[in-house]
Design an enzyme around this catalytic site. Structure first.
Site, PDB file in Angstrom:
ATOM      1  N   GLU A   1       5.220  -5.406  12.007  1.00 53.60           N
ATOM      2  CA  GLU A   1       4.531  -6.689  11.967  1.00 53.60           C
ATOM      3  C   GLU A   1       3.690  -6.726  10.686  1.00 53.60           C
ATOM      4  O   GLU A   1       3.075  -5.728  10.311  1.00 53.60           O
ATOM      5  CB  GLU A   1       3.633  -6.796  13.199  1.00 53.60           C
ATOM      6  CG  GLU A   1       2.808  -8.040  13.282  1.00 53.60           C
ATOM      7  CD  GLU A   1       1.934  -8.097  14.534  1.00 53.60           C
ATOM      8  OE1 GLU A   1       1.179  -9.060  14.674  1.00 53.60           O
ATOM      9  OE2 GLU A   1       2.010  -7.166  15.367  1.00 53.60           O
TER      10      GLU A   1
ATOM     11  N   GLY B   1       0.821  -1.201   0.000  1.00 52.11           N
ATOM     12  CA  GLY B   1       0.000   0.000   0.000  1.00 52.11           C
ATOM     13  C   GLY B   1       0.849   1.241   0.000  1.00 52.11           C
ATOM     14  O   GLY B   1       2.071   1.180   0.121  1.00 52.11           O
TER      15      GLY B   1
ATOM     16  N   ASP C   1      -6.881   8.463  16.669  1.00 56.38           N
ATOM     17  CA  ASP C   1      -7.164   8.331  15.233  1.00 56.38           C
ATOM     18  C   ASP C   1      -7.620   6.914  14.921  1.00 56.38           C
ATOM     19  O   ASP C   1      -7.235   6.337  13.923  1.00 56.38           O
ATOM     20  CB  ASP C   1      -5.944   8.726  14.403  1.00 56.38           C
ATOM     21  CG  ASP C   1      -6.314   9.014  12.941  1.00 56.38           C
ATOM     22  OD1 ASP C   1      -7.501   9.264  12.668  1.00 56.38           O
ATOM     23  OD2 ASP C   1      -5.413   8.978  12.091  1.00 56.38           O
TER      24      ASP C   1
HETATM   25  P1  ATP Z   1      -0.430   7.331   6.701  1.00 56.03           P
HETATM   26  O1  ATP Z   1       0.679   7.795   5.859  1.00 56.03           O
HETATM   27  O2  ATP Z   1      -1.218   8.408   7.322  1.00 56.03           O
HETATM   28  O3  ATP Z   1      -0.039   6.266   7.656  1.00 56.03           O
HETATM   29  P2  ATP Z   1      -1.893   5.270   5.462  1.00 56.03           P
HETATM   30  O4  ATP Z   1      -2.361   4.667   6.727  1.00 56.03           O
HETATM   31  O5  ATP Z   1      -2.848   5.299   4.314  1.00 56.03           O
HETATM   32  O6  ATP Z   1      -1.441   6.717   5.668  1.00 56.03           O
HETATM   33  P3  ATP Z   1       0.393   3.519   5.514  1.00 56.03           P
HETATM   34  O7  ATP Z   1       0.260   3.349   6.969  1.00 56.03           O
HETATM   35  O8  ATP Z   1       1.695   3.934   4.972  1.00 56.03           O
HETATM   36  O9  ATP Z   1      -0.601   4.564   4.947  1.00 56.03           O
HETATM   37  O10 ATP Z   1      -0.054   2.186   4.812  1.00 56.03           O
HETATM   38  C1  ATP Z   1      -0.521   2.133   3.501  1.00 56.03           C
HETATM   39  C2  ATP Z   1      -1.320   0.875   3.330  1.00 56.03           C
HETATM   40  O11 ATP Z   1      -0.453  -0.253   3.352  1.00 56.03           O
HETATM   41  C3  ATP Z   1      -2.312   0.617   4.443  1.00 56.03           C
HETATM   42  O12 ATP Z   1      -3.507   1.251   4.223  1.00 56.03           O
HETATM   43  C4  ATP Z   1      -2.426  -0.911   4.420  1.00 56.03           C
HETATM   44  O13 ATP Z   1      -3.342  -1.317   3.445  1.00 56.03           O
HETATM   45  C5  ATP Z   1      -1.026  -1.338   4.013  1.00 56.03           C
HETATM   46  N1  ATP Z   1      -0.240  -1.662   5.209  1.00 56.03           N
HETATM   47  C6  ATP Z   1       0.410  -0.799   5.999  1.00 56.03           C
HETATM   48  N2  ATP Z   1       1.056  -1.419   6.981  1.00 56.03           N
HETATM   49  C7  ATP Z   1       0.807  -2.730   6.818  1.00 56.03           C
HETATM   50  C8  ATP Z   1       1.199  -3.921   7.534  1.00 56.03           C
HETATM   51  N3  ATP Z   1       1.958  -3.847   8.606  1.00 56.03           N
HETATM   52  N4  ATP Z   1       0.767  -5.098   7.083  1.00 56.03           N
HETATM   53  C9  ATP Z   1      -0.012  -5.159   5.990  1.00 56.03           C
HETATM   54  N5  ATP Z   1      -0.432  -4.098   5.283  1.00 56.03           N
HETATM   55  C10 ATP Z   1      -0.023  -2.889   5.681  1.00 56.03           C
END
Ligand code: ATP
Ligand code: MG
Length: 276
Positions: A92, A21, A137
């Site tokens: 994780e 993602g 959040d």
């Molecule tokens: P922000 O930058 O505010 O955190 P966000 O939550 O959309 O924005 P990320 O936390 O970077 O972005 O994660 C992007 C996407 O990747 C998530 O929405 C999720 O679908 C996937 N993702 C993130 N972390 C994990 C993880 N540990 N395991 C599996 N999928 C994940």
């Protein structure tokens, strides 16, 4: 992942797999630590972005908080490292992705499923509150599911370590508590409100104060303009729990302990399925 086995990580320790993602500041990839073969999620953030938005400080705080939290329903941050251009977070891996997607796919959850998630969430938040961490959040996008369907709270970007009332506008509109909408000070009870919103959303598939405009949503939150649609059919106990959490006065909201003891939770979330 044996986080104590090695003090310093580098990108050479990992085999990078498919992208999972993309977030506001970085990309997330599935990856495997070469030596142990342990599968993790690697979040890659460009330093340039952090500097541009001046959030290096915030990221450091987010990482410090998340590294210290060790609970079955909180996504682990095992460690982090950086090179000249990027910061890497070793997370994780949540194999089943976003809870939000699951909810959209199914429309709404059964009472058993919803109660199981609410209990997991409540336990994780009780643990956070003990450590003086307010998440602030909590929303379906920040809830992930692991390979066994166990709920994991992710994203501590807006959380804060605090023992006092805070006064900052943050969080996503539909999940905001009245004290935030009205910009009054807030404390731990803010997460209890959000549990009420999520409980409603899990059971009905929509958030309770949805409206045409932001202003209308604010108004509905301020008035606690809560309705229960006739379908899907939801039990009286579930509605009781929701009402006891969506109390305008934060001190009147059910405590986390009382949520865990609530008849709806007791009836629907059998401990065997809680996922611990
Ligand atoms: P922000 O930058 O505010 O955190 P966000 O939550 O959309 O924005 P990320 O936390 O970077 O972005 O994660 C992007 C996407 O990747 C998530 O929405 C999720 O679908 C996937 N993702 C993130 N972390 C994990 C993880 N540990 N395991 C599996 N999928 C994940
Ligand atoms: Mg995120």
């Amino acid at each position: 992942m044996c986080e104590n086995s090695k003090r310093e990580w580098s990108i050479k320790d990992f085999e990078i797999g498919k992208p999972l993602g993309k977030g506001k500041f970085g990309r997330v990839y599935v990856a495997r630590e070469i030596k142990s073969k342990y599968v993790i999620a690697l979040k890659v953030i460009f330093k340039e972005q952090l500097e541009k938005y001046n959030i290096l400080h915030q990221l450091r705080r987010e990482m410090e908080i998340q590294i210290s939290l060790k609970h079955p329903n909180i996504l682990r941050l095992y460690g982090w490292f950086y090179d000249d251009e990027r910061v890497f977070l070793i997370l994780e891996y949540a194999h089943n992705g976003e809870l939000y997607k699951e909810l959209r796919k199914r429309g709404h959850f059964s009472e058993k499923q919803a109660a199981k998630y609410i209990l997991s969430l409540t336990k994780a938040l009780a643990y956070c509150h003990e450590k003086h961490v307010i998440h602030r959040d909590i929303k379906p996008e920040n809830l992930l599911l692991d390979h066994e369907g166990r709920l994991k709270i992710a994203d501590f970007g807006w959380s804060v370590q605090s023992k006092s009332k805070r006064q900052t506008m943050c969080g996503t509109l539909d999940y905001l508590a009245p004290e935030m909408v009205e910009n009054r000070g807030h404390d731990y009870a803010i997460d209890n409100w959000t549990i009420g919103i999520l409980c409603y959303e899990f059971l009905y598939g929509v958030t309770p104060f949805e409206a045409e405009s932001q202003n209308d949503t604010f108004q509905r939150i301020r008035n606690v303009d809560l309705n229960f649609p006739p379908t899907p059919l939801v039990s009286r106990n579930a509605k009781h729990l929701i009402c006891r959490l969506l109390e305008k006065e934060s001190s009147k909201r059910l405590s986390l302990q009382k949520i865990m003891e609530h008849p709806w939770i007791k009836e629907n979330a059998t401990d065997m399925t809680v996922g611990e």
